[in-house]
Design a protein around this motif. Structure first.
Motif, mmCIF file in Angstrom:
data_model
loop_
_atom_site.group_PDB
_atom_site.id
_atom_site.type_symbol
_atom_site.label_atom_id
_atom_site.label_comp_id
_atom_site.label_asym_id
_atom_site.label_seq_id
_atom_site.Cartn_x
_atom_site.Cartn_y
_atom_site.Cartn_z
ATOM 1 N N ASP A 144 -4.332 -13.791 16.008
ATOM 2 C CA ASP A 144 -5.041 -12.684 15.369
ATOM 3 C C ASP A 144 -4.572 -11.375 15.988
ATOM 4 N N ARG A 165 -3.342 -11.934 10.471
ATOM 5 C CA ARG A 165 -3.479 -13.281 11.031
ATOM 6 C C ARG A 165 -2.223 -14.084 10.719
ATOM 7 N N TYR A 205 -3.315 -26.983 15.331
ATOM 8 C CA TYR A 205 -3.463 -25.802 14.479
ATOM 9 C C TYR A 205 -3.349 -24.573 15.364
ATOM 10 N N GLU A 245 -0.834 -18.109 10.988
ATOM 11 C CA GLU A 245 -1.321 -19.465 11.176
ATOM 12 C C GLU A 245 -0.205 -20.471 10.926
ATOM 13 N N ARG A 303 -3.261 -20.233 15.534
ATOM 14 C CA ARG A 303 -3.570 -18.984 14.846
ATOM 15 C C ARG A 303 -3.483 -17.829 15.824
#
Length: 462
Positions: free
Chosen positions: A94, A79, A90, A81, A92
Protein backbone atom coordinates in the motif's frame (compact mmCIF):
# COMPACT_ATOMS: atom_id res chain seq x y z
CA UNK A 1 -20.18 20.16 -45.27
CA UNK A 2 -17.71 17.83 -43.61
CA UNK A 3 -18.55 15.35 -40.88
CA UNK A 4 -16.33 14.83 -37.83
CA UNK A 5 -16.44 11.51 -36.01
CA UNK A 6 -14.86 11.32 -32.55
CA UNK A 7 -13.66 8.02 -31.13
CA UNK A 8 -13.58 7.77 -27.34
CA UNK A 9 -11.07 5.65 -25.45
CA UNK A 10 -13.81 4.21 -23.18
CA UNK A 11 -17.48 4.79 -22.31
CA UNK A 12 -18.20 7.47 -19.72
CA UNK A 13 -19.86 6.07 -16.60
CA UNK A 14 -21.02 6.92 -13.10
CA UNK A 15 -19.80 4.23 -10.68
CA UNK A 16 -20.29 4.51 -6.93
CA UNK A 17 -20.68 8.29 -7.13
CA UNK A 18 -17.49 8.72 -9.20
CA UNK A 19 -17.87 10.07 -12.74
CA UNK A 20 -15.38 8.61 -15.23
CA UNK A 21 -15.31 10.40 -18.60
CA UNK A 22 -14.04 8.90 -21.81
CA UNK A 23 -11.63 10.98 -23.90
CA UNK A 24 -11.77 11.72 -27.61
CA UNK A 25 -8.80 12.14 -29.93
CA UNK A 26 -5.63 10.22 -30.64
CA UNK A 27 -3.69 11.12 -27.50
CA UNK A 28 -4.36 7.72 -25.96
CA UNK A 29 -6.23 6.81 -22.82
CA UNK A 30 -5.67 8.99 -19.77
CA UNK A 31 -3.95 7.10 -16.93
CA UNK A 32 -5.98 6.83 -13.75
CA UNK A 33 -2.80 7.08 -11.66
CA UNK A 34 0.15 9.34 -12.41
CA UNK A 35 2.68 10.54 -9.88
CA UNK A 36 6.22 10.58 -8.53
CA UNK A 37 7.57 8.54 -5.65
CA UNK A 38 8.68 10.63 -2.67
CA UNK A 39 11.25 7.89 -1.90
CA UNK A 40 12.08 6.16 -5.19
CA UNK A 41 14.32 3.50 -3.65
CA UNK A 42 11.63 2.42 -1.19
CA UNK A 43 8.84 2.36 -3.79
CA UNK A 44 11.03 0.44 -6.24
CA UNK A 45 11.84 -2.12 -3.53
CA UNK A 46 8.11 -2.53 -2.81
CA UNK A 47 7.35 -3.10 -6.49
CA UNK A 48 10.13 -5.67 -6.70
CA UNK A 49 8.96 -7.46 -3.53
CA UNK A 50 5.40 -7.87 -4.83
CA UNK A 51 6.77 -9.04 -8.19
CA UNK A 52 9.16 -11.45 -6.43
CA UNK A 53 6.24 -13.11 -4.67
CA UNK A 54 4.50 -13.55 -8.04
CA UNK A 55 7.64 -15.19 -9.43
CA UNK A 56 7.98 -17.59 -6.49
CA UNK A 57 6.58 -21.06 -6.03
CA UNK A 58 7.10 -22.01 -2.38
CA UNK A 59 5.49 -25.47 -2.68
CA UNK A 60 7.35 -27.79 -5.04
CA UNK A 61 9.54 -25.01 -6.48
CA UNK A 62 9.58 -24.80 -10.27
CA UNK A 63 9.48 -22.16 -12.95
CA UNK A 64 6.67 -19.72 -12.11
CA UNK A 65 4.19 -18.71 -14.79
CA UNK A 66 2.03 -16.14 -12.98
CA UNK A 67 3.92 -12.83 -12.96
CA UNK A 68 1.12 -10.30 -13.01
CA UNK A 69 0.87 -7.82 -10.12
CA UNK A 70 -2.51 -6.10 -9.73
CA UNK A 71 -2.44 -2.30 -9.38
CA UNK A 72 -5.41 -0.44 -7.90
CA UNK A 73 -5.65 3.34 -7.64
CA UNK A 74 -8.09 5.38 -5.61
CA UNK A 75 -8.46 7.67 -2.62
CA UNK A 76 -4.99 9.16 -3.15
CA UNK A 77 -3.15 5.86 -2.85
CA UNK A 78 -1.86 3.01 -4.98
CA UNK A 79 -2.14 -0.68 -4.07
CA UNK A 80 -0.04 -3.44 -5.61
CA UNK A 81 -1.10 -7.07 -5.12
CA UNK A 82 0.06 -10.50 -6.22
CA UNK A 83 -0.05 -14.18 -5.37
CA UNK A 84 2.78 -16.64 -5.43
CA UNK A 85 2.63 -19.12 -8.30
CA UNK A 86 1.53 -21.80 -5.81
CA UNK A 87 -1.14 -19.33 -4.53
CA UNK A 88 -0.08 -19.94 -0.92
CA UNK A 89 1.25 -16.40 -0.30
CA UNK A 90 -0.73 -13.19 -0.88
CA UNK A 91 1.32 -9.99 -1.11
CA UNK A 92 0.07 -6.41 -1.01
CA UNK A 93 1.95 -3.13 -0.94
CA UNK A 94 0.00 0.00 0.00
CA UNK A 95 1.53 3.29 -1.14
CA UNK A 96 -0.12 5.91 1.06
CA UNK A 97 -0.63 9.56 -0.03
CA UNK A 98 2.51 10.71 1.78
CA UNK A 99 4.63 8.34 -0.35
CA UNK A 100 3.53 10.04 -3.57
CA UNK A 101 3.94 13.56 -4.94
CA UNK A 102 2.20 15.39 -7.80
CA UNK A 103 -0.26 12.54 -7.95
CA UNK A 104 -3.36 11.97 -10.01
CA UNK A 105 -5.12 9.01 -8.36
CA UNK A 106 -8.48 8.41 -10.01
CA UNK A 107 -10.27 5.08 -9.47
CA UNK A 108 -9.05 2.15 -11.54
CA UNK A 109 -7.47 -1.31 -11.56
CA UNK A 110 -5.16 -3.08 -13.98
CA UNK A 111 -2.67 -5.94 -13.87
CA UNK A 112 0.63 -6.17 -15.73
CA UNK A 113 3.58 -8.49 -16.25
CA UNK A 114 6.76 -6.89 -14.89
CA UNK A 115 9.43 -8.03 -17.33
CA UNK A 116 13.15 -8.28 -16.71
CA UNK A 117 13.95 -4.83 -18.18
CA UNK A 118 11.60 -3.10 -15.74
CA UNK A 119 12.91 -5.11 -12.79
CA UNK A 120 16.49 -4.24 -13.76
CA UNK A 121 15.63 -0.54 -13.93
CA UNK A 122 13.89 -0.60 -10.54
CA UNK A 123 16.71 -2.56 -8.86
CA UNK A 124 19.18 0.24 -9.62
CA UNK A 125 17.19 3.02 -7.92
CA UNK A 126 17.80 4.63 -4.57
CA UNK A 127 16.09 7.53 -2.81
CA UNK A 128 18.28 10.08 -4.59
CA UNK A 129 16.92 9.06 -7.99
CA UNK A 130 13.60 9.87 -9.63
CA UNK A 131 10.72 7.45 -10.23
CA UNK A 132 7.46 8.23 -11.98
CA UNK A 133 4.62 5.70 -12.17
CA UNK A 134 1.75 5.99 -14.63
CA UNK A 135 -1.01 3.39 -14.44
CA UNK A 136 -3.89 3.16 -16.89
CA UNK A 137 -6.38 0.71 -18.29
CA UNK A 138 -3.80 -0.36 -20.89
CA UNK A 139 -0.90 -0.99 -18.50
CA UNK A 140 1.96 0.52 -16.45
CA UNK A 141 4.62 3.04 -17.45
CA UNK A 142 7.77 3.33 -15.34
CA UNK A 143 10.02 6.36 -15.92
CA UNK A 144 13.41 6.96 -14.29
CA UNK A 145 16.18 9.40 -15.16
CA UNK A 146 17.93 6.65 -17.11
CA UNK A 147 15.09 4.86 -18.88
CA UNK A 148 11.38 4.47 -19.50
CA UNK A 149 9.44 1.25 -19.94
CA UNK A 150 5.84 0.31 -20.61
CA UNK A 151 4.18 -2.89 -19.39
CA UNK A 152 0.94 -3.82 -21.17
CA UNK A 153 -2.13 -5.10 -19.39
CA UNK A 154 -2.45 -8.89 -19.30
CA UNK A 155 -5.28 -11.26 -18.47
CA UNK A 156 -5.81 -11.80 -14.75
CA UNK A 157 -5.40 -15.51 -13.88
CA UNK A 158 -8.64 -17.18 -12.81
CA UNK A 159 -6.86 -18.73 -9.85
CA UNK A 160 -5.97 -15.27 -8.60
CA UNK A 161 -9.60 -14.11 -8.79
CA UNK A 162 -10.60 -17.02 -6.52
CA UNK A 163 -7.63 -16.41 -4.25
CA UNK A 164 -8.41 -12.70 -3.77
CA UNK A 165 -11.73 -13.48 -2.12
CA UNK A 166 -10.35 -16.29 0.03
CA UNK A 167 -7.38 -14.20 1.19
CA UNK A 168 -9.77 -11.40 2.19
CA UNK A 169 -11.98 -13.80 4.18
CA UNK A 170 -8.89 -15.27 5.85
CA UNK A 171 -7.92 -11.79 7.09
CA UNK A 172 -11.38 -10.71 8.24
CA UNK A 173 -11.57 -11.61 11.92
CA UNK A 174 -7.81 -11.77 12.50
CA UNK A 175 -6.38 -10.34 15.72
CA UNK A 176 -2.95 -8.97 16.62
CA UNK A 177 -0.76 -11.82 17.85
CA UNK A 178 2.64 -10.09 18.15
CA UNK A 179 4.52 -6.87 17.41
CA UNK A 180 8.17 -5.92 16.96
CA UNK A 181 10.14 -2.69 16.67
CA UNK A 182 12.48 -1.76 13.81
CA UNK A 183 15.61 -3.51 15.12
CA UNK A 184 13.74 -6.64 16.23
CA UNK A 185 12.01 -6.78 12.82
CA UNK A 186 15.35 -6.73 11.01
CA UNK A 187 16.74 -9.48 13.22
CA UNK A 188 13.64 -11.66 12.74
CA UNK A 189 13.73 -11.35 8.94
CA UNK A 190 17.51 -11.90 8.82
CA UNK A 191 17.18 -15.10 10.88
CA UNK A 192 14.35 -16.77 8.93
CA UNK A 193 14.62 -20.56 8.65
CA UNK A 194 16.04 -21.66 5.28
CA UNK A 195 13.70 -22.88 2.55
CA UNK A 196 13.22 -26.63 2.31
CA UNK A 197 11.08 -29.54 3.50
CA UNK A 198 12.42 -29.26 7.06
CA UNK A 199 11.13 -25.68 7.29
CA UNK A 200 7.69 -26.39 5.85
CA UNK A 201 5.94 -27.67 9.04
CA UNK A 202 4.46 -25.02 11.35
CA UNK A 203 6.89 -23.04 13.52
CA UNK A 204 5.91 -21.22 16.70
CA UNK A 205 6.45 -17.44 16.65
CA UNK A 206 7.66 -16.81 20.19
CA UNK A 207 8.06 -13.44 21.92
CA UNK A 208 11.21 -13.12 24.04
CA UNK A 209 11.28 -9.70 25.63
CA UNK A 210 11.26 -7.27 22.70
CA UNK A 211 12.38 -9.94 20.25
CA UNK A 212 10.42 -12.39 18.09
CA UNK A 213 11.86 -15.80 17.26
CA UNK A 214 10.70 -18.79 15.24
CA UNK A 215 10.90 -22.05 17.18
CA UNK A 216 10.14 -25.56 15.93
CA UNK A 217 8.71 -26.64 19.31
CA UNK A 218 5.10 -25.58 19.90
CA UNK A 219 4.64 -22.99 22.64
CA UNK A 220 1.44 -22.14 24.50
CA UNK A 221 -0.37 -19.11 23.03
CA UNK A 222 2.30 -18.66 20.34
CA UNK A 223 0.87 -18.45 16.79
CA UNK A 224 1.91 -21.25 14.46
CA UNK A 225 3.31 -20.21 11.07
CA UNK A 226 3.69 -22.77 8.30
CA UNK A 227 6.82 -22.30 6.21
CA UNK A 228 8.14 -19.03 7.69
CA UNK A 229 10.79 -18.97 4.94
CA UNK A 230 7.94 -17.63 2.76
CA UNK A 231 8.58 -14.22 4.38
CA UNK A 232 11.93 -13.90 2.61
CA UNK A 233 10.63 -11.29 0.13
CA UNK A 234 10.41 -8.84 3.07
CA UNK A 235 14.16 -8.93 3.67
CA UNK A 236 15.17 -6.23 1.13
CA UNK A 237 12.77 -3.83 2.87
CA UNK A 238 13.95 -4.56 6.42
CA UNK A 239 16.30 -1.54 6.35
CA UNK A 240 13.25 0.74 5.93
CA UNK A 241 11.19 -1.02 8.63
CA UNK A 242 9.37 1.05 11.24
CA UNK A 243 7.89 -2.05 12.86
CA UNK A 244 6.14 -5.37 12.30
CA UNK A 245 2.66 -6.51 13.31
CA UNK A 246 1.62 -10.17 13.16
CA UNK A 247 -2.06 -11.04 12.77
CA UNK A 248 -3.75 -14.42 13.06
CA UNK A 249 -7.15 -15.93 13.70
CA UNK A 250 -7.78 -17.15 17.25
CA UNK A 251 -7.81 -20.88 17.86
CA UNK A 252 -5.46 -23.88 18.04
CA UNK A 253 -3.37 -25.30 15.22
CA UNK A 254 -1.89 -23.71 12.08
CA UNK A 255 -3.96 -20.90 10.59
CA UNK A 256 -3.54 -18.20 7.99
CA UNK A 257 -1.16 -15.55 9.31
CA UNK A 258 -0.68 -11.97 8.11
CA UNK A 259 2.59 -10.03 8.51
CA UNK A 260 2.30 -6.25 8.28
CA UNK A 261 5.61 -4.45 7.67
CA UNK A 262 5.24 -0.72 8.39
CA UNK A 263 7.39 1.54 6.22
CA UNK A 264 7.68 5.31 5.70
CA UNK A 265 4.48 6.21 3.84
CA UNK A 266 3.73 2.60 2.98
CA UNK A 267 2.88 -0.89 4.22
CA UNK A 268 3.82 -4.32 2.92
CA UNK A 269 1.63 -7.32 3.68
CA UNK A 270 2.44 -10.99 3.30
CA UNK A 271 -0.42 -13.34 4.17
CA UNK A 272 0.61 -17.00 4.49
CA UNK A 273 -1.77 -19.92 4.01
CA UNK A 274 -2.14 -22.44 6.88
CA UNK A 275 0.13 -24.95 5.12
CA UNK A 276 2.83 -24.67 2.47
CA UNK A 277 0.88 -27.19 0.37
CA UNK A 278 -2.34 -25.13 0.47
CA UNK A 279 -3.21 -22.33 -1.91
CA UNK A 280 -5.78 -19.67 -1.05
CA UNK A 281 -7.71 -20.39 -4.25
CA UNK A 282 -8.82 -23.76 -2.83
CA UNK A 283 -9.75 -22.74 0.71
CA UNK A 284 -13.48 -22.63 -0.03
CA UNK A 285 -14.58 -20.38 2.84
CA UNK A 286 -16.89 -18.40 0.53
CA UNK A 287 -18.68 -21.45 -0.92
CA UNK A 288 -21.60 -21.28 1.50
CA UNK A 289 -22.71 -17.84 0.30
CA UNK A 290 -21.77 -18.51 -3.32
CA UNK A 291 -24.14 -21.48 -3.38
CA UNK A 292 -27.07 -19.21 -2.40
CA UNK A 293 -28.52 -17.55 -5.55
CA UNK A 294 -30.30 -14.93 -3.43
CA UNK A 295 -27.05 -13.76 -1.84
CA UNK A 296 -25.29 -13.68 -5.22
CA UNK A 297 -28.11 -11.58 -6.70
CA UNK A 298 -28.09 -9.21 -3.71
CA UNK A 299 -24.31 -8.77 -4.05
CA UNK A 300 -24.69 -7.93 -7.73
CA UNK A 301 -27.26 -5.27 -6.83
CA UNK A 302 -24.94 -3.87 -4.13
CA UNK A 303 -22.01 -3.27 -6.47
CA UNK A 304 -23.11 0.19 -7.75
CA UNK A 305 -23.26 1.41 -4.13
CA UNK A 306 -19.56 0.74 -3.50
CA UNK A 307 -17.67 4.02 -3.25
CA UNK A 308 -14.06 4.48 -4.32
CA UNK A 309 -12.47 4.80 -0.91
CA UNK A 310 -9.77 3.08 1.08
CA UNK A 311 -12.37 2.15 3.68
CA UNK A 312 -15.86 0.89 2.87
CA UNK A 313 -18.34 1.95 5.57
CA UNK A 314 -20.23 -1.25 6.42
CA UNK A 315 -22.84 0.55 8.51
CA UNK A 316 -23.66 3.04 5.73
CA UNK A 317 -23.69 0.32 3.07
CA UNK A 318 -26.00 -1.90 5.15
CA UNK A 319 -28.38 1.01 5.73
CA UNK A 320 -28.48 1.96 2.03
CA UNK A 321 -29.10 -1.67 1.05
CA UNK A 322 -31.68 -2.19 3.81
CA UNK A 323 -29.90 -5.25 5.25
CA UNK A 324 -28.20 -6.18 8.50
CA UNK A 325 -24.43 -5.92 8.89
CA UNK A 326 -24.20 -9.71 8.94
CA UNK A 327 -26.09 -9.96 5.66
CA UNK A 328 -23.89 -7.23 4.17
CA UNK A 329 -20.75 -9.22 5.03
CA UNK A 330 -22.16 -12.20 3.16
CA UNK A 331 -22.69 -9.96 0.13
CA UNK A 332 -19.15 -8.60 0.45
CA UNK A 333 -17.86 -12.18 0.54
CA UNK A 334 -19.55 -12.78 -2.82
CA UNK A 335 -18.02 -9.60 -4.27
CA UNK A 336 -14.66 -10.61 -2.84
CA UNK A 337 -14.86 -13.95 -4.65
CA UNK A 338 -14.97 -11.95 -7.90
CA UNK A 339 -12.03 -9.77 -6.81
CA UNK A 340 -14.18 -6.63 -6.43
CA UNK A 341 -13.28 -6.01 -2.78
CA UNK A 342 -10.36 -6.82 -0.51
CA UNK A 343 -9.77 -6.55 3.23
CA UNK A 344 -7.35 -4.16 4.93
CA UNK A 345 -6.39 -5.25 8.45
CA UNK A 346 -4.76 -1.89 9.26
CA UNK A 347 -8.02 -0.09 8.46
CA UNK A 348 -10.18 -2.98 9.75
CA UNK A 349 -12.33 -2.50 6.67
CA UNK A 350 -12.99 -3.64 3.11
CA UNK A 351 -11.66 -1.71 0.10
CA UNK A 352 -12.69 -1.56 -3.56
CA UNK A 353 -11.12 -2.94 -6.75
CA UNK A 354 -12.40 -2.28 -10.25
CA UNK A 355 -12.73 -5.72 -11.83
CA UNK A 356 -15.59 -7.04 -13.98
CA UNK A 357 -18.36 -8.84 -12.07
CA UNK A 358 -20.52 -11.55 -13.58
CA UNK A 359 -22.74 -13.63 -11.34
CA UNK A 360 -22.85 -16.29 -14.04
CA UNK A 361 -19.13 -16.94 -13.56
CA UNK A 362 -19.58 -18.27 -10.01
CA UNK A 363 -20.18 -21.91 -11.08
CA UNK A 364 -17.18 -21.70 -13.43
CA UNK A 365 -14.86 -20.35 -10.74
CA UNK A 366 -16.19 -22.67 -8.02
CA UNK A 367 -16.59 -26.31 -9.20
CA UNK A 368 -18.08 -27.40 -5.87
CA UNK A 369 -20.90 -24.91 -6.29
CA UNK A 370 -21.55 -26.24 -9.79
CA UNK A 371 -21.52 -29.88 -8.63
CA UNK A 372 -23.83 -29.15 -5.71
CA UNK A 373 -26.30 -27.41 -8.03
CA UNK A 374 -26.25 -30.48 -10.28
CA UNK A 375 -27.64 -32.68 -7.48
CA UNK A 376 -31.37 -32.88 -8.13
CA UNK A 377 -34.08 -32.66 -5.46
CA UNK A 378 -35.19 -36.34 -5.86
CA UNK A 379 -31.67 -37.39 -4.81
CA UNK A 380 -31.99 -35.56 -1.46
CA UNK A 381 -33.96 -36.90 1.49
CA UNK A 382 -34.46 -34.77 4.62
CA UNK A 383 -35.35 -35.96 8.10
CA UNK A 384 -35.72 -33.49 11.00
CA UNK A 385 -33.68 -34.33 14.08
CA UNK A 386 -33.22 -32.55 17.38
CA UNK A 387 -31.47 -29.24 16.71
CA UNK A 388 -31.30 -29.62 12.94
CA UNK A 389 -31.72 -31.98 10.01
CA UNK A 390 -30.38 -35.31 8.85
CA UNK A 391 -30.03 -35.28 5.08
CA UNK A 392 -29.26 -38.22 2.77
CA UNK A 393 -27.65 -37.19 -0.51
CA UNK A 394 -27.51 -39.91 -3.13
CA UNK A 395 -24.32 -40.26 -5.12
CA UNK A 396 -23.09 -42.96 -7.47
CA UNK A 397 -25.45 -45.71 -6.40
CA UNK A 398 -25.30 -44.93 -2.69
CA UNK A 399 -25.97 -42.08 -0.29
CA UNK A 400 -24.07 -39.85 2.11
CA UNK A 401 -25.42 -38.77 5.46
CA UNK A 402 -25.20 -35.03 6.10
CA UNK A 403 -25.96 -33.72 9.58
CA UNK A 404 -26.95 -30.06 9.81
CA UNK A 405 -27.16 -28.35 13.19
CA UNK A 406 -27.32 -24.57 13.08
CA UNK A 407 -24.19 -23.36 11.30
CA UNK A 408 -22.38 -26.68 11.81
CA UNK A 409 -22.38 -29.55 9.33
CA UNK A 410 -20.69 -32.89 8.83
CA UNK A 411 -20.75 -35.42 6.00
CA UNK A 412 -19.69 -39.04 5.52
CA UNK A 413 -17.90 -38.40 2.20
CA UNK A 414 -14.16 -38.81 1.75
CA UNK A 415 -13.62 -35.06 1.30
CA UNK A 416 -15.05 -34.28 4.72
CA UNK A 417 -13.13 -37.13 6.37
CA UNK A 418 -9.90 -35.64 5.03
CA UNK A 419 -10.51 -31.91 5.47
CA UNK A 420 -13.47 -31.44 7.82
CA UNK A 421 -14.65 -27.85 7.41
CA UNK A 422 -11.12 -26.39 7.09
CA UNK A 423 -11.39 -26.15 3.28
CA UNK A 424 -15.02 -25.08 3.06
CA UNK A 425 -18.11 -27.32 2.77
CA UNK A 426 -18.22 -30.34 0.47
CA UNK A 427 -20.75 -30.46 -2.37
CA UNK A 428 -23.09 -32.71 -0.36
CA UNK A 429 -23.28 -30.18 2.50
CA UNK A 430 -23.87 -27.36 -0.02
CA UNK A 431 -26.66 -29.32 -1.70
CA UNK A 432 -28.23 -30.31 1.63
CA UNK A 433 -28.26 -26.73 2.95
CA UNK A 434 -29.75 -25.39 -0.28
CA UNK A 435 -32.47 -28.06 -0.26
CA UNK A 436 -33.39 -27.49 3.39
CA UNK A 437 -33.52 -23.71 2.85
CA UNK A 438 -35.78 -24.15 -0.17
CA UNK A 439 -38.16 -26.52 1.61
CA UNK A 440 -40.98 -25.10 3.66
CA UNK A 441 -41.03 -25.78 7.38
CA UNK A 442 -44.31 -27.64 6.99
CA UNK A 443 -42.85 -30.04 4.43
CA UNK A 444 -39.68 -30.48 6.47
CA UNK A 445 -41.69 -31.49 9.52
CA UNK A 446 -43.01 -34.56 7.67
CA UNK A 447 -40.49 -37.45 7.81
CA UNK A 448 -39.78 -38.54 4.23
CA UNK A 449 -39.69 -42.15 3.21
CA UNK A 450 -36.49 -43.87 4.29
CA UNK A 451 -34.04 -44.76 1.54
CA UNK A 452 -34.27 -48.33 0.32
CA UNK A 453 -31.79 -50.44 2.27
CA UNK A 454 -29.02 -49.15 4.46
CA UNK A 455 -27.10 -46.31 2.81
CA UNK A 456 -23.49 -47.01 1.96
CA UNK A 457 -21.54 -44.02 3.28
CA UNK A 458 -18.49 -44.24 1.04
CA UNK A 459 -17.63 -42.05 -1.88
CA UNK A 460 -14.67 -40.03 -3.02
CA UNK A 461 -14.68 -36.42 -4.12
CA UNK A 462 -16.24 -33.30 -2.68
Amino acid sequence: MSEVVLAYDRPSRLDGGVLGLGRAGDSGPLPFFDGFAARPGLVAALLLAVAAVARSRYFQPSAARLLDPILTSGDGRLRLESFSSCCGVYARADLLPEALTGTRAAPGTTNVDLNQDVRDALSQLDDRDELRLSVGADGLTVVTRATAAFERKVTLPTRWIKGLGEAALAQAGMQVAATAGPAATRRLLTGLPPAGPASAPPWALVAQGRELRFRQAATARAPLVAGPFRLREMRPLARYALGLTVWTRPGPGPRSTAFQLDLPGARLWLVLSPDVTRGFSGEGQALGVLADPGTVAAASALRPALAWTSRLDETALAASAGVTTGRLRQMLAVLGSQGLVGYDLAEQAWFRRDLPFAAGRVPTLQPRVRRAAAISAPDITVQPIEGGHEVFVRGRGFAHRVALAGGDACCTCLWFSRHGDSRGPCRHVLAARAHVAATSSEASAQPPAAPAGRPNYQETGS
